[in-house]
Motif scaffolding. Structure first.
Motif, PDB file in Angstrom:
ATOM      1  N   LEU A  50      27.978  22.036  15.652  1.00  0.00           N
ATOM      2  CA  LEU A  50      27.203  22.660  14.587  1.00  0.00           C
ATOM      3  C   LEU A  50      27.415  24.172  14.637  1.00  0.00           C
ATOM      4  O   LEU A  50      27.346  24.775  15.708  1.00  0.00           O
ATOM      5  N   LEU A  51      27.689  24.775  13.481  1.00  0.00           N
ATOM      6  CA  LEU A  51      27.886  26.223  13.459  1.00  0.00           C
ATOM      7  C   LEU A  51      26.622  26.957  13.877  1.00  0.00           C
ATOM      8  O   LEU A  51      26.678  28.038  14.452  1.00  0.00           O
ATOM      9  N   GLU A  52      25.466  26.369  13.600  1.00  0.00           N
ATOM     10  CA  GLU A  52      24.204  26.999  13.968  1.00  0.00           C
ATOM     11  C   GLU A  52      23.813  26.699  15.412  1.00  0.00           C
ATOM     12  O   GLU A  52      22.860  27.246  15.934  1.00  0.00           O
ATOM     13  N   GLY A  53      24.535  25.802  16.072  1.00  0.00           N
ATOM     14  CA  GLY A  53      24.209  25.455  17.454  1.00  0.00           C
ATOM     15  C   GLY A  53      24.681  26.524  18.413  1.00  0.00           C
ATOM     16  O   GLY A  53      25.607  27.269  18.136  1.00  0.00           O
ATOM     17  N   THR A  54      24.014  26.629  19.579  1.00  0.00           N
ATOM     18  CA  THR A  54      24.391  27.620  20.588  1.00  0.00           C
ATOM     19  C   THR A  54      24.174  27.057  21.969  1.00  0.00           C
ATOM     20  O   THR A  54      23.400  26.119  22.167  1.00  0.00           O
ATOM     21  N   GLN A  55      24.867  27.658  22.941  1.00  0.00           N
ATOM     22  CA  GLN A  55      24.682  27.333  24.352  1.00  0.00           C
ATOM     23  C   GLN A  55      24.726  25.822  24.623  1.00  0.00           C
ATOM     24  O   GLN A  55      23.925  25.274  25.360  1.00  0.00           O
ATOM     25  N   GLY A  56      25.661  25.139  24.005  1.00  0.00           N
ATOM     26  CA  GLY A  56      25.843  23.722  24.286  1.00  0.00           C
ATOM     27  C   GLY A  56      25.017  22.806  23.405  1.00  0.00           C
ATOM     28  O   GLY A  56      25.197  21.601  23.427  1.00  0.00           O
ATOM     29  N   LYS A  57      24.075  23.365  22.620  1.00  0.00           N
ATOM     30  CA  LYS A  57      23.278  22.532  21.728  1.00  0.00           C
ATOM     31  C   LYS A  57      24.038  22.326  20.428  1.00  0.00           C
ATOM     32  O   LYS A  57      24.745  23.195  19.954  1.00  0.00           O
ATOM     33  N   GLY A  58      23.864  21.171  19.822  1.00  0.00           N
ATOM     34  CA  GLY A  58      24.580  20.873  18.595  1.00  0.00           C
ATOM     35  C   GLY A  58      26.045  20.610  18.840  1.00  0.00           C
ATOM     36  O   GLY A  58      26.882  20.850  17.967  1.00  0.00           O
ATOM     37  N   VAL A  59      26.394  20.104  20.032  1.00  0.00           N
ATOM     38  CA  VAL A  59      27.778  19.786  20.385  1.00  0.00           C
ATOM     39  C   VAL A  59      27.865  18.308  20.735  1.00  0.00           C
ATOM     40  O   VAL A  59      27.108  17.818  21.563  1.00  0.00           O
ATOM     41  N   VAL A  60      28.771  17.592  20.070  1.00  0.00           N
ATOM     42  CA  VAL A  60      28.881  16.142  20.258  1.00  0.00           C
ATOM     43  C   VAL A  60      30.326  15.782  20.589  1.00  0.00           C
ATOM     44  O   VAL A  60      31.261  16.262  19.929  1.00  0.00           O
ATOM     45  N   LEU A  61      30.510  14.968  21.618  1.00  0.00           N
ATOM     46  CA  LEU A  61      31.825  14.411  21.919  1.00  0.00           C
ATOM     47  C   LEU A  61      31.961  13.070  21.209  1.00  0.00           C
ATOM     48  O   LEU A  61      31.173  12.156  21.432  1.00  0.00           O
ATOM     49  N   ALA A  62      32.943  12.976  20.319  1.00  0.00           N
ATOM     50  CA  ALA A  62      33.230  11.716  19.632  1.00  0.00           C
ATOM     51  C   ALA A  62      34.473  11.114  20.272  1.00  0.00           C
ATOM     52  O   ALA A  62      35.571  11.649  20.125  1.00  0.00           O
ATOM     53  N   GLU A  63      34.303   9.985  20.996  1.00  0.00           N
ATOM     54  CA  GLU A  63      35.406   9.444  21.791  1.00  0.00           C
ATOM     55  C   GLU A  63      36.358   8.569  20.977  1.00  0.00           C
ATOM     56  O   GLU A  63      37.494   8.351  21.387  1.00  0.00           O
ATOM     57  N   ASN A  84      23.996  18.513   4.920  1.00  0.00           N
ATOM     58  CA  ASN A  84      24.500  19.822   4.482  1.00  0.00           C
ATOM     59  C   ASN A  84      24.625  20.812   5.647  1.00  0.00           C
ATOM     60  O   ASN A  84      24.423  22.011   5.484  1.00  0.00           O
ATOM     61  N   ALA A  85      24.929  20.279   6.816  1.00  0.00           N
ATOM     62  CA  ALA A  85      25.104  21.124   7.998  1.00  0.00           C
ATOM     63  C   ALA A  85      26.562  21.570   8.098  1.00  0.00           C
ATOM     64  O   ALA A  85      27.483  20.779   7.881  1.00  0.00           O
ATOM     65  N   ASN A  86      26.777  22.830   8.431  1.00  0.00           N
ATOM     66  CA  ASN A  86      28.124  23.350   8.627  1.00  0.00           C
ATOM     67  C   ASN A  86      28.590  23.021  10.038  1.00  0.00           C
ATOM     68  O   ASN A  86      27.882  23.270  11.016  1.00  0.00           O
ATOM     69  N   ILE A  87      29.789  22.428  10.139  1.00  0.00           N
ATOM     70  CA  ILE A  87      30.290  22.007  11.438  1.00  0.00           C
ATOM     71  C   ILE A  87      31.732  22.462  11.645  1.00  0.00           C
ATOM     72  O   ILE A  87      32.465  22.733  10.689  1.00  0.00           O
ATOM     73  N   LEU A  88      32.106  22.549  12.911  1.00  0.00           N
ATOM     74  CA  LEU A  88      33.494  22.712  13.311  1.00  0.00           C
ATOM     75  C   LEU A  88      33.929  21.435  14.008  1.00  0.00           C
ATOM     76  O   LEU A  88      33.151  20.827  14.743  1.00  0.00           O
ATOM     77  N   VAL A  89      35.165  21.046  13.787  1.00  0.00           N
ATOM     78  CA  VAL A  89      35.761  19.916  14.503  1.00  0.00           C
ATOM     79  C   VAL A  89      36.873  20.493  15.368  1.00  0.00           C
ATOM     80  O   VAL A  89      37.723  21.247  14.889  1.00  0.00           O
ATOM     81  N   GLN A  90      36.857  20.175  16.666  1.00  0.00           N
ATOM     82  CA  GLN A  90      37.760  20.839  17.603  1.00  0.00           C
ATOM     83  C   GLN A  90      38.415  19.819  18.528  1.00  0.00           C
ATOM     84  O   GLN A  90      37.777  18.835  18.930  1.00  0.00           O
ATOM     85  N   GLU A  91      39.674  20.084  18.863  1.00  0.00           N
ATOM     86  CA  GLU A  91      40.377  19.171  19.771  1.00  0.00           C
ATOM     87  C   GLU A  91      39.699  19.159  21.144  1.00  0.00           C
ATOM     88  O   GLU A  91      39.143  20.150  21.600  1.00  0.00           O
ATOM     89  N   PHE A  92      39.750  18.020  21.787  1.00  0.00           N
ATOM     90  CA  PHE A  92      39.180  17.859  23.121  1.00  0.00           C
ATOM     91  C   PHE A  92      40.283  18.063  24.152  1.00  0.00           C
ATOM     92  O   PHE A  92      41.326  17.419  24.103  1.00  0.00           O
ATOM     93  N   ILE A  93      40.083  18.990  25.081  1.00  0.00           N
ATOM     94  CA  ILE A  93      41.096  19.305  26.092  1.00  0.00           C
ATOM     95  C   ILE A  93      40.871  18.387  27.295  1.00  0.00           C
ATOM     96  O   ILE A  93      40.056  18.688  28.178  1.00  0.00           O
ATOM     97  N   LYS A  94      41.596  17.306  27.320  1.00  0.00           N
ATOM     98  CA  LYS A  94      41.377  16.294  28.363  1.00  0.00           C
ATOM     99  C   LYS A  94      41.692  16.839  29.753  1.00  0.00           C
ATOM    100  O   LYS A  94      40.982  16.575  30.728  1.00  0.00           O
ATOM    101  N   GLU A  95      42.794  17.595  29.839  1.00  0.00           N
ATOM    102  CA  GLU A  95      43.267  18.030  31.152  1.00  0.00           C
ATOM    103  C   GLU A  95      42.326  19.039  31.819  1.00  0.00           C
ATOM    104  O   GLU A  95      42.459  19.332  33.017  1.00  0.00           O
ATOM    105  N   ALA A  96      41.368  19.600  31.061  1.00  0.00           N
ATOM    106  CA  ALA A  96      40.406  20.520  31.671  1.00  0.00           C
ATOM    107  C   ALA A  96      39.472  19.799  32.625  1.00  0.00           C
ATOM    108  O   ALA A  96      38.878  20.409  33.522  1.00  0.00           O
ATOM    109  N   ASN A  97      39.337  18.489  32.420  1.00  0.00           N
ATOM    110  CA  ASN A  97      38.576  17.654  33.343  1.00  0.00           C
ATOM    111  C   ASN A  97      37.135  18.148  33.523  1.00  0.00           C
ATOM    112  O   ASN A  97      36.611  18.219  34.636  1.00  0.00           O
ATOM    113  N   GLY A  98      36.505  18.510  32.396  1.00  0.00           N
ATOM    114  CA  GLY A  98      35.101  18.905  32.445  1.00  0.00           C
ATOM    115  C   GLY A  98      34.840  20.267  33.039  1.00  0.00           C
ATOM    116  O   GLY A  98      33.714  20.565  33.440  1.00  0.00           O
TER     117      GLY A  98
END
Length: 455
Positions: A303-316, A332-346
């Motif tokens: 979520l564009l309005e989300g901060t500090q980890g809130k409004g962040v969802v992992l879609a597997e 009507n929420a503004n969102i970003l869709v972003q690639e998941f970096i698997k190799e970062a390993n959390g």
């Protein structure tokens, strides 16, 4: 003619009897009366004679350097200003030092904040003494920046600065540490609760008030640490402080743009800083192509309005991604869709930048059973050795956002380091605990270094 001293259109002078060692004057033969900037003018009695107490800010655009003056009141006159307005002014008589010459002149006192000079030398003071060449400036010399600092700025360093911490929670670790660090370095520190501040907008007399009517116009610097829910009001207050010539460690404009996730990513990309592939769209009809755009599932939805980890969802899965995206879009929420970096390993990195330098860095790892979603979500923090490239990215990112203090989040990928986010109010507890470094002290040092003496 030979007995007269040649001066330019601007000259530095002094008023020994008023305790003013240096002030820049505009030489104006078109003005009859000389005028001196003065505020807080009050009449009092001394030996049954009317005297004036008044304050002078001798340096233009610097309301922090104040000289308290006293002089005998000799007259009150109606003066017509250059703008055509008529004003009743107090008149004093005092000694003027101009180069090697000392003589007594009359001065009217008025607020010259809106003018280009704190002092105007009129023709009455010049008759028989001075001749003006308007093409010249500072014919009688001018003080060096070192001299000006000795006259005015060094006095602040001896007494310390008055610094306000503009935030919401005085018990927060970061806020307590900053207050402590400032006091340890000899400064007068004040916690200013955002909710208790309110402001007066005025062209001639802008003010910031605090609960109970206390006026906050005498601060030297502020440290804005604005929680996301208070961004709009907090930045409005910061702008008001900046309008009062108070130094802000992070400016309102820098904080505002850092809080806009999409705009901040665009700024970073425009400065050649790489990020995980990111998509943004308005219509749910484009969901399928949006998912493909970032490399398919798994992916991150923010979520564009989300901060500090809130409004962040992992879609597997793709189906999960479609459901989450369409659900947010239906609201009507503004969102970003972003690639998941698997190799970062959390794991990701937090680099703390203060005044153009990386002063500390840590690695953050999600707690067991949690995911990191390309952003800090809690878990553990540990000291880490970062590469020179990662340091350069963090410094460039802070500079691109015009932030003097920033928490820069970086993730290590197979493509190299990628920037996730730039935080304008980064927390100190995790990184000070992991690195044992005095980051709060570094922030105070940055204020000391950047607190400008305007001349």
């Amino acid at each position: 003619m030979q007995d007269k001293t040649l001066i330019g259109s601007e000259e530095w002078c002094a008023f020994p009897q008023l305790g003013i060692p240096a002030i820049k004057a505009r030489i104006d033969s078109g003005a009859k009366t000389s005028a001196l900037h003065a505020i807080n003018i009050k009449i009092f009695q001394k030996n049954n004679v009317d005297w004036l107490r008044f304050d002078i800010n001798p340096i233009q655009n610097n309301s922090k350097s104040i000289i308290h003056c006293e002089a005998q009141l000799i007259d009150q006159r109606i003066v017509k200003s250059s703008s055509g307005t008529r004003e009743k002014r107090y008149v004093i008589r005092t000694e003027l030092k101009l180069g090697e010459h000392n003589f007594t002149i009359e001065l009217t006192l008025t607020n010259r904040d809106s003018m280009g000079y704190r002092m105007l030398l009129g023709r009455e003071a010049m008759v028989g003494r001075l001749i003006v060449d308007p093409e010249r400036r500072f014919e009688l010399g001018q003080p060096s920046s070192e001299s000006l600092k000795e006259y005015y700025y060094n006095d602040f360093k001896k007494k310390g600065l008055k610094i306000g911490l503009l935030a919401s929670n005085p018990e927060l670790y970061s806020n307590k540490r900053i207050i402590e660090a400032g006091e340890m370095r000899g400064h007068e520190m004040h916690f200013l609760n955002l909710k208790y501040c309110y402001m007066k907008l005025s062209a001639s007399n802008p003010e910031i008030h605090y609960r109970g009517g206390l006026v906050l116009n005498d601060f030297d610097a502020i440290i804005p640490r604005i929680r996301p829910s208070m961004t709009y009001y907090g930045c409005a207050l910061t702008r008001q402080f900046e309008a009062l010539k108070v130094f802000a460690l992070n400016s309102a404009s820098a904080i505002t743009q850092s809080r806009d996730k999409l705009y901040s990513l665009q700024l970073l990309l425009n400065n050649g800083i790489d990020i995980p592939t990111t998509g943004f769209a308005n219509s749910p009809l484009d969901t399928d192509d949006l998912i493909k755009m970032v490399g398919g599932s798994p992916l991150i939805v923010k979520l564009l309005e989300g901060t500090q980890g809130k409004g962040v969802v992992l879609a597997e899965t793709k189906k999960a991604a479609e459901s989450v995206i369409n659900a947010f879009k239906s609201l009507n929420a503004n969102i970003l869709v972003q690639e998941f970096i698997k190799e970062a390993n959390g794991k990701d990195l937090r680099l703390f930048v203060v005044d153009g330098k990386v002063v500390a860095a840590m690695q953050r790892e999600a707690a067991p059973g949690e995911f990191r979603a390309n952003i800090h979500m809690g878990g553990s923090a540990s000291i880490v050795k970062v590469t020179s490239e990662e340091k350069k990215i963090a410094i460039r990112a802070a500079k691109a956002m015009n932030l003097r203090v920033a928490g820069v989040d970086i993730i290590r990928s197979s493509k190299g380091p990628l920037l996730l986010e730039v935080n304008s109010s980064p927390g100190l507890e995790g990184i000070e605990g992991a690195t044992q470094k005095d980051i709060a002290g570094e922030m105070i040092k940055a204020i000391e270094k950047n607190f400008k003496f305007h001349s």
